[in-house]
Design a protein around this motif. Structure first.
Motif, PDB file in Angstrom:
ATOM      1  N   GLY B  26       0.823  -1.202   0.000  1.00  0.00           N
ATOM      2  CA  GLY B  26       0.000   0.000   0.000  1.00  0.00           C
ATOM      3  C   GLY B  26       0.859   1.255   0.000  1.00  0.00           C
ATOM      4  O   GLY B  26       0.649   2.184  -0.795  1.00  0.00           O
ATOM      5  N   VAL B  27       1.858   1.275   0.879  1.00  0.00           N
ATOM      6  CA  VAL B  27       2.732   2.443   0.976  1.00  0.00           C
ATOM      7  C   VAL B  27       3.544   2.598  -0.310  1.00  0.00           C
ATOM      8  O   VAL B  27       3.754   3.710  -0.798  1.00  0.00           O
ATOM      9  N   ALA B  28       3.963   1.473  -0.870  1.00  0.00           N
ATOM     10  CA  ALA B  28       4.741   1.531  -2.111  1.00  0.00           C
ATOM     11  C   ALA B  28       3.916   2.193  -3.218  1.00  0.00           C
ATOM     12  O   ALA B  28       4.427   2.998  -3.989  1.00  0.00           O
ATOM     13  N   PHE B  29       2.640   1.848  -3.244  1.00  0.00           N
ATOM     14  CA  PHE B  29       1.725   2.435  -4.219  1.00  0.00           C
ATOM     15  C   PHE B  29       1.662   3.960  -4.019  1.00  0.00           C
ATOM     16  O   PHE B  29       1.809   4.743  -4.964  1.00  0.00           O
ATOM     17  N   VAL B  30       1.503   4.361  -2.749  1.00  0.00           N
ATOM     18  CA  VAL B  30       1.407   5.792  -2.443  1.00  0.00           C
ATOM     19  C   VAL B  30       2.709   6.507  -2.791  1.00  0.00           C
ATOM     20  O   VAL B  30       2.719   7.496  -3.543  1.00  0.00           O
ATOM     21  N   SER B  31       3.815   5.995  -2.261  1.00  0.00           N
ATOM     22  CA  SER B  31       5.080   6.707  -2.462  1.00  0.00           C
ATOM     23  C   SER B  31       5.497   6.657  -3.922  1.00  0.00           C
ATOM     24  O   SER B  31       6.015   7.633  -4.466  1.00  0.00           O
ATOM     25  N   GLY B  32       5.224   5.511  -4.566  1.00  0.00           N
ATOM     26  CA  GLY B  32       5.546   5.392  -5.988  1.00  0.00           C
ATOM     27  C   GLY B  32       4.808   6.457  -6.788  1.00  0.00           C
ATOM     28  O   GLY B  32       5.386   7.124  -7.655  1.00  0.00           O
ATOM     29  N   LEU B 272      -3.466  12.683 -13.020  1.00  0.00           N
ATOM     30  CA  LEU B 272      -2.946  11.319 -13.061  1.00  0.00           C
ATOM     31  C   LEU B 272      -2.511  10.902 -11.654  1.00  0.00           C
ATOM     32  O   LEU B 272      -2.841   9.821 -11.174  1.00  0.00           O
ATOM     33  N   THR B 273      -1.764  11.805 -11.000  1.00  0.00           N
ATOM     34  CA  THR B 273      -1.317  11.524  -9.643  1.00  0.00           C
ATOM     35  C   THR B 273      -2.516  11.295  -8.733  1.00  0.00           C
ATOM     36  O   THR B 273      -2.536  10.363  -7.934  1.00  0.00           O
ATOM     37  N   ARG B 274      -3.535  12.152  -8.893  1.00  0.00           N
ATOM     38  CA  ARG B 274      -4.694  12.024  -8.020  1.00  0.00           C
ATOM     39  C   ARG B 274      -5.410  10.698  -8.254  1.00  0.00           C
ATOM     40  O   ARG B 274      -5.804  10.015  -7.329  1.00  0.00           O
ATOM     41  N   LEU B 275      -5.549  10.332  -9.522  1.00  0.00           N
ATOM     42  CA  LEU B 275      -6.209   9.067  -9.857  1.00  0.00           C
ATOM     43  C   LEU B 275      -5.451   7.901  -9.221  1.00  0.00           C
ATOM     44  O   LEU B 275      -6.034   7.023  -8.589  1.00  0.00           O
ATOM     45  N   LEU B 276      -4.132   7.911  -9.382  1.00  0.00           N
ATOM     46  CA  LEU B 276      -3.326   6.830  -8.826  1.00  0.00           C
ATOM     47  C   LEU B 276      -3.471   6.782  -7.314  1.00  0.00           C
ATOM     48  O   LEU B 276      -3.536   5.711  -6.715  1.00  0.00           O
ATOM     49  N   LEU B 277      -3.543   7.976  -6.684  1.00  0.00           N
ATOM     50  CA  LEU B 277      -3.659   8.010  -5.226  1.00  0.00           C
ATOM     51  C   LEU B 277      -4.994   7.427  -4.773  1.00  0.00           C
ATOM     52  O   LEU B 277      -5.064   6.781  -3.724  1.00  0.00           O
ATOM     53  N   VAL B 278      -6.048   7.649  -5.562  1.00  0.00           N
ATOM     54  CA  VAL B 278      -7.343   7.057  -5.210  1.00  0.00           C
ATOM     55  C   VAL B 278      -7.209   5.538  -5.130  1.00  0.00           C
ATOM     56  O   VAL B 278      -7.664   4.897  -4.187  1.00  0.00           O
ATOM     57  N   PHE B 279      -6.533   4.983  -6.128  1.00  0.00           N
ATOM     58  CA  PHE B 279      -6.390   3.529  -6.128  1.00  0.00           C
ATOM     59  C   PHE B 279      -5.451   3.058  -5.029  1.00  0.00           C
ATOM     60  O   PHE B 279      -5.657   2.000  -4.442  1.00  0.00           O
ATOM     61  N   ALA B 280      -4.442   3.851  -4.743  1.00  0.00           N
ATOM     62  CA  ALA B 280      -3.568   3.511  -3.620  1.00  0.00           C
ATOM     63  C   ALA B 280      -4.387   3.503  -2.338  1.00  0.00           C
ATOM     64  O   ALA B 280      -4.211   2.640  -1.472  1.00  0.00           O
ATOM     65  N   GLY B 281      -5.307   4.476  -2.230  1.00  0.00           N
ATOM     66  CA  GLY B 281      -6.178   4.539  -1.051  1.00  0.00           C
ATOM     67  C   GLY B 281      -7.036   3.289  -0.942  1.00  0.00           C
ATOM     68  O   GLY B 281      -7.190   2.725   0.149  1.00  0.00           O
ATOM     69  N   ILE B 282      -7.562   2.825  -2.056  1.00  0.00           N
ATOM     70  CA  ILE B 282      -8.378   1.610  -2.042  1.00  0.00           C
ATOM     71  C   ILE B 282      -7.534   0.431  -1.561  1.00  0.00           C
ATOM     72  O   ILE B 282      -7.957  -0.357  -0.721  1.00  0.00           O
ATOM     73  N   ALA B 283      -6.313   0.349  -2.091  1.00  0.00           N
ATOM     74  CA  ALA B 283      -5.432  -0.753  -1.698  1.00  0.00           C
ATOM     75  C   ALA B 283      -5.162  -0.708  -0.200  1.00  0.00           C
ATOM     76  O   ALA B 283      -5.197  -1.728   0.489  1.00  0.00           O
ATOM     77  N   LEU B 284      -4.915   0.495   0.324  1.00  0.00           N
ATOM     78  CA  LEU B 284      -4.640   0.619   1.760  1.00  0.00           C
ATOM     79  C   LEU B 284      -5.881   0.263   2.576  1.00  0.00           C
ATOM     80  O   LEU B 284      -5.789  -0.371   3.623  1.00  0.00           O
ATOM     81  N   PHE B 285      -7.040   0.682   2.077  1.00  0.00           N
ATOM     82  CA  PHE B 285      -8.289   0.380   2.775  1.00  0.00           C
ATOM     83  C   PHE B 285      -8.467  -1.130   2.898  1.00  0.00           C
ATOM     84  O   PHE B 285      -8.840  -1.656   3.938  1.00  0.00           O
ATOM     85  N   VAL B 286      -8.177  -1.840   1.810  1.00  0.00           N
ATOM     86  CA  VAL B 286      -8.248  -3.297   1.835  1.00  0.00           C
ATOM     87  C   VAL B 286      -7.259  -3.841   2.859  1.00  0.00           C
ATOM     88  O   VAL B 286      -7.546  -4.783   3.593  1.00  0.00           O
ATOM     89  N   GLY B 287      -6.085  -3.188   2.904  1.00  0.00           N
ATOM     90  CA  GLY B 287      -5.068  -3.606   3.861  1.00  0.00           C
ATOM     91  C   GLY B 287      -5.546  -3.507   5.298  1.00  0.00           C
ATOM     92  O   GLY B 287      -5.154  -4.302   6.149  1.00  0.00           O
ATOM     93  N   VAL B 288      -6.417  -2.524   5.570  1.00  0.00           N
ATOM     94  CA  VAL B 288      -6.919  -2.331   6.932  1.00  0.00           C
ATOM     95  C   VAL B 288      -7.550  -3.617   7.465  1.00  0.00           C
ATOM     96  O   VAL B 288      -7.339  -4.002   8.618  1.00  0.00           O
ATOM     97  N   PHE B 289      -8.297  -4.312   6.616  1.00  0.00           N
ATOM     98  CA  PHE B 289      -8.958  -5.541   7.051  1.00  0.00           C
ATOM     99  C   PHE B 289      -7.935  -6.581   7.477  1.00  0.00           C
ATOM    100  O   PHE B 289      -8.084  -7.267   8.472  1.00  0.00           O
ATOM    101  N   LEU B 290      -6.882  -6.667   6.666  1.00  0.00           N
ATOM    102  CA  LEU B 290      -5.833  -7.641   6.942  1.00  0.00           C
ATOM    103  C   LEU B 290      -5.157  -7.329   8.273  1.00  0.00           C
ATOM    104  O   LEU B 290      -4.963  -8.204   9.112  1.00  0.00           O
ATOM    105  N   ILE B 291      -4.818  -6.056   8.465  1.00  0.00           N
ATOM    106  CA  ILE B 291      -4.115  -5.658   9.679  1.00  0.00           C
ATOM    107  C   ILE B 291      -5.003  -5.913  10.900  1.00  0.00           C
ATOM    108  O   ILE B 291      -4.564  -6.495  11.904  1.00  0.00           O
TER     109      ILE B 291
END
Lengths: 260, 857
Positions: B26-32, B272-291
């Motif tokens: 998730g963080v890699a997606f954001v920082s990337g 483009l950056t904003r769009l990518l960040l939205v998807f990074a946010g989704i990925a992190l949100f999914v991560g919340v369940f795992l954590i």
């Protein structure tokens, strides 16, 4: 003995002992940390008999049982169930042997919490893909006195009841031999006595072969025969013992251990 | 307590592995994304600064028509050659480049048009030597040959020449508006104009030719001024401005221009950056369940330990803090690793997007402190937040539990509260979506309502997932039991054992699949509608149109009509029409011919009734204006306020080919843009070979690369092609969320196997072989994954169906079309995820030492 007459007893090959060890050794580690758990043990467990294995902690009694039951591998010598040699069997063959020929009762019951009592009892048959023989199942369930609680889950049963489920599970597949590892260790004395009674009964009336590891002289005294183990060797045995005899032998061990 | 937290992190490294991986991804997606955005922005700014390096002053002239009467006769500017000479003689000026701007679309050596669909990117300008007597234009460094200096010559940028397969001396075919032209290639140049590097082309002509093609003799669109060393830019700008008339000419300093461009560039990459960040946010949100799942399980496993801490005097708050600290440490480690991975992603992203033709300039990775801070903050924040609820549970552990038995089954806490909350979210959500399905357009407020409804529905379902898990998993379990016997039954029981954990695991998968399914269903429906609409009402075999939006000369229509094999070539014009306050367009064509190339269904009147001053309306427009056959109204045709009487002579069913209204060519063409036709609708004579005919039509059109000849299939594709590209991009971006969900399944299974070591030991002891154990774990995984997949696919389909109404007005043929193949594929994906996620946990379970497992605590 009306029950034995009504239902066929398990023995499939009447000749010979139900299980036998010859020169059985089990060694853990190597060099400095080498521990000899079993030192060339030879013993036979006769069919239709209730045998207790006794000994102080670390005497190798549990190891002997594990090796005989195909749960652990053997370093040297031979272990047989019926005429079948266990060493050299693959993991799958051992699994199949345990499933079809061995019953287990553990100290801490080991029931699957998600299954009902009945499902736990018939689990070995389900694993083998066999349908339970209804009459035999009824006999076993009646013997351990669980008929009214078959739909309960383990969490809804007392410790004694749970162990009765475990005993029924060990008997349901008509194994050649049942191994019980401190079956009363986690029970109060009344429940413990009940369990021993069921094991006794299953030998006397249903014709099973039971080998029980215990360090309780009272429990051991319910067996037909007691085998004593110390430092990985068989040191003594008693037939049809009284509790005092067993206690006396144990005291002698302790004394021997202290002086020797 | 910090030490306890640290110890715990390191003691459970293996068990926390999946959690670390999830946060890391998730963080890699954001920082990337952030690094990528910064790097591209910087590179673009660098490129534009480089481009403007020699520009001290920029003079831009506004183009205007040559005469007021006819818009199509060409354009001119106020910037004359004389003014350019005056600028040249201003003190401090080193060189001036008077420029003429236009576009020219090229045909490649093999005749195929280059980038015709984005003709605005196909730049054309004049090559002007730096000094009147020089030969070189320093703005366009020569790669080979020389600059164009005569009417029959041109130069191209190197990339375009290579792509088109032209060499020095070849004859280049191109078009600036309609007919094709040819010139000899005399040189190739280098350019870093972002429009060209992003896939466009550059054509250079000598100044006189460029003026003739795009402007008027002796006129220029712009002048760029290079200053002599030591000249003050602002002063020079001021002096140049003083020379020029104010009207229609703007003078800007080079620095200002660079700033303005940079700002433009930042804006254009920000989306483009904003769009990518939205998807990074989704990925992190999914991560919340795992954590959250991980910490819940860890805390359950450690309850004795925690109780002991409480017994020896740890306060509730300290227990909570220890858990949160553990989460913080974990988050920090994972974020740091994720940041490093993000740099890799950023480095790979640019060439990856370039393959898709994005044309992003090269440059070093830009790592700003704020990126580092954000990445770490997001990673740590998400982890701590996700661990917060479980930490409350840890605090509730009573000291007395330290003395309790190990085997106590977790008490079944009532889920009444949870289910009520879920119901309170899901029911209104579903109701809102049902309401949305009755709306008929995509107005802003409707979109907001739909968004709220979708979020409510999804959140509600996530909260309700434990409740839903029982019936759905029982159903799936019935199948696994039938197929796999006792392993299947045990798998079902294990999946049902802890509904919260199963639900959280499945929810993670559900989120990704809901979005993927929703977009697929909507995308598929839109594509189907577009494909249907693209050729609706069209009976012609070909449509000829101008990719440069310059229209089609009337003469071309006559030429195409004469091509052998063409049964009918109907020129069609469009002009703006205002009828009773409704702004729309009217199609102009010969009524008799139009019947041959389109199929119009008249509910009243007929096409034959059309004539001067007569008009037929679509049912849609008739409804909007309340006009019907026989009515006469004063309408405005064209761009001028020329009102005239029009009589309605028919009403027909609206189609894509002829939209709102139709009148005669004579009435419409004079008001059409540039007085030209929009398109030619061509009907082939029966038995004509399509490929020969297409070639002959192209020849009749002078092989202009700007003129498109499209058959029905191509028309359909042109309308719907983008949908697939967009869907594939979404799949790629949502893939990360799915990957994290898979990690979640792996995590849950691994921890379940760990918790049930004794049970596995028992099963092995009483006769389940290693294969059976593996199968049991695998089936549990499949059952959970399928639960998540079914929930996601169902929700996604429902949401897409409900939102379909929003397409209503703009896409009248829209209806929800379920892509069964794709949906089946997603279900298979769920199955595959189940099997895949189980590989490692199943192997671990099967390899457990029977004795040790039986005797483990």
């Amino acid at each position: 003995m009306p029950m034995q007459a009504a239902v066929s007893a398990p023995g499939r090959s009447p000749a010979g002992p139900a299980a036998r060890a010859e020169g059985l050794s089990k060694i853990y580690g190597a060099g400095e940390t080498r521990v000899v758990a079993l030192d060339s043990v030879s013993v036979e467990f006769a069919r239709g008999r209730f045998t207790a294995i006794m000994g102080p902690s670390g005497s190798g009694k549990s190891t002997l049982m594990h090796c005989m039951a195909g749960l652990d591998t053997v370093s040297a010598g031979s272990a047989r169930i019926g005429e079948r040699e266990l060493s050299g069997l693959t993991d799958r063959q051992l699994t199949r042997l345990r499933r079809d020929s061995v019953g287990f009762v553990f100290q801490s019951f080991h029931l699957l919490p998600t299954l009902t009592a009945l499902e736990n009892i018939t689990l070995p048959l389900a694993l083998a893909g066999r349908r339970p023989d209804e009459r035999w199942l009824e006999t076993v369930v009646a013997t351990v006195g669980l008929s009214a609680r078959l739909r309960h889950r383990p969490a809804q049963l007392s410790g004694g009841q749970q162990q009765r489920v475990a005993v029924a599970r060990a008997l349901v597949s008509r194994p050649e031999i049942v191994f019980a590892d401190e079956p009363t260790g986690n029970l109060d004395s009344r429940s413990g006595s009940e369990i021993l009674g069921f094991l006794r009964e299953s030998v006397r009336e249903l014709g099973h072969t039971v080998v029980m590891v215990t360090h309780d002289p009272v429990a051991a005294a319910r067996a037909d025969r007691v085998v004593f183990l110390a430092d990985g060797r068989i040191t003594d045995e008693l037939h049809a013992p009284a509790p005092e005899d067993v206690l006396e032998r144990m005291r002698r061990f302790d004394a021997g251990a202290r002086t020797g | 307590m910090l030490r306890t937290a640290l110890r715990n992190v390191f003691a459970h490294t293996a068990r926390l592995l999946m959690t670390v991986l999830a946060v890391m991804l998730g963080v890699a997606f954001v920082s990337g994304t952030l690094v990528f955005g910064d790097s591209v922005g910087q590179a673009l700014r660098g490129a534009s600064a480089e481009n403007l390096r020699d520009v001290a002053v920029s003079v831009q002239a506004e183009p205007r028509p040559v005469s007021d009467e006819a818009a199509d006769e060409g354009r001119t500017t106020a910037l004359t050659g004389k003014l350019v000479d005056e600028i040249r003689s201003v003190p401090g000026v080193r060189a001036v480049h008077p420029g003429v701007k236009g576009t020219a679309t090229l045909a490649a050596e093999d005749g195929r048009p280059l980038n015709a669909d984005n003709s605005w990117q196909n730049l054309a300008t004049n090559y002007t030597p730096d000094s009147p007597h020089g030969e070189r234009d320093s703005r366009f460094p020569l790669v080979s040959g020389r600059g164009p200096s005569a009417a029959g010559e041109m130069a191209l940028d190197r990339r375009t020449a290579e792509e088109a397969g032209y060499h020095i001396g070849d004859t280049v075919r191109f078009a600036t508006d309609g007919p094709a032209l040819t010139k000899k290639l005399v040189g190739t140049v280098e350019t870093d104009d972002p429009r060209v590097t992003a896939g466009g082309t550059l054509a250079l002509f000598d100044t006189a030719t460029a003026q003739r093609l795009f402007l008027a003799p002796d006129r220029f669109d712009e002048v760029t001024v290079a200053s002599a060393p030591g000249t003050d830019e602002e002063r020079l700008t001021h002096r140049v401005r003083a020379l020029l008339p104010d009207d229609g000419i703007t003078v800007t300093s080079g620095t200002r221009l660079a700033d303005e461009q940079a700002e433009q560039i930042v804006k254009s990459t920000a989306w483009l950056t904003r769009l990518l960040l939205v998807f990074a946010g989704i990925a992190l949100f999914v991560g919340v369940f795992l954590i959250a799942n991980t910490f819940t399980m860890l805390i359950a496993q450690r309850s004795r330990e925690t109780a002991l801490l409480r017994a020896v005097g740890a306060a509730r708050r300290q227990v909570v803090r220890a858990v949160l600290a553990e989460a913080g440490i974990l988050g920090l480690i994972a974020s740091a690793a994720g940041f490093a991975l993000g740099l890799g992603i950023a480095a790979v992203l640019r060439p990856l997007l370039d393959v898709g033709g994005a044309g992003l300039p090269d440059g070093p990775l830009v790592i700003s402190p704020s990126t580092v801070a954000w990445s770490l903050a997001v990673g740590v924040g998400v982890t701590v937040l996700a661990a917060w609820l479980p930490s409350r549970k840890a605090a509730k552990i009573a000291p007395v539990e330290a003395l309790g038995s190990v085997d106590q089954a977790p008490p079944r806490r009532g889920m009444v509260l949870r289910n009520s909350v879920g119901g309170l979210l899901a029911v209104p959500g579903v109701l809102i979506m049902l309401y949305v399905s009755t709306l008929d357009d995509g107005a802003e407020t409707n979109l907001m309502i739909a968004m709220c409804g979708a979020v409510l529905t999804m959140t509600g379902l996530i909260v309700l997932a434990p409740l839903l898990s029982r019936p759905l998993i029982t159903l799936a379990g019935a199948l696994t039991t039938r197929l796999f016997g006792v392993s299947g039954k045990l798998a079902r029981e294990n999946a049902l054992r802890n509904p919260r954990r199963t639900a959280a695991t499945a929810s993670a998968l559900m989120i990704g699949l809901t979005l993927i399914t929703g977009m697929t269903v909507a995308g598929n429906s839109v594509r189907t509608a577009l494909e249907r609409e693209a050729v609706s009402g069209l009976t012609a075999d070909y449509q000829v149109s101008n990719a440069g939006y310059d229209g089609i000369e009337p003469a071309l229509g006559r030429k195409v009509a004469e091509v052998p094999g063409v049964a009918d070539a109907t020129p069609v014009a469009t002009a703006p029409l205002t009828a009773r306050g409704a702004d729309t367009t009217v199609t102009g064509a010969d009524p008799r011919q139009l019947g041959h190339v389109t199929a119009l269904h008249f509910s009243a009147g007929s096409l034959d009734a059309l004539g001067p001053g007569k008009i037929a309306l679509s049912d849609e427009l008739a409804r909007r204006t309340g006009l019907s056959t026989g009515d006469t109204f004063r309408g405005t045709l064209g761009f001028d306020d020329d009102r005239r009487e029009l009589t309605v002579v028919g009403v027909y069913r609206q189609t894509h080919a002829v939209e709102d209204a139709v009148a005669t060519t004579a009435d419409v063409l004079p008001h059409a843009e540039g007085g030209k036709f929009d398109s030619l609708l061509v009907k082939a004579a029966p038995g004509t070979d399509p490929s020969t005919l297409e070639r002959d039509i192209r020849t009749a059109l002078g092989n202009s690369p700007l003129l498109r000849v499209q058959n029905k299939e191509q028309l359909t594709k042109a309308e719907s092609g983008e949908i697939d590209t967009m869907l594939n991009m979404m799949y790629g971006l949502l893939g990360m969320a799915v990957v994290i969900a898979v990690l979640g399944v792996v995590n849950t299974l691994a921890m379940s196997v760990f918790e049930r070591t004794r049970e596995v030991g028992l099963l092995r002891a009483i006769g389940l072989d290693d294969k059976g154990v593996r199968r049991m774990v695998r089936l549990e995984s499949v059952v959970i994954s399928l639960f998540g997949a079914v929930l996601g696919i169902g929700t996604g389909t429902f949401l897409a169906w409900a939102c379909g109404s929003l397409a209503g007005a703009s896409l009248s043929t829209y209806e929800t079309v379920l892509p069964w193949g794709r949906l089946g594929l997603f279900l298979l994906l769920g199955l595959a995820i189940g099997v895949l996620a189980a590989i490692w946990p199943a192997r671990r379970a099967a390899r457990l030492n029977v004795l040790r497992a039986v005797n483990s605590q």
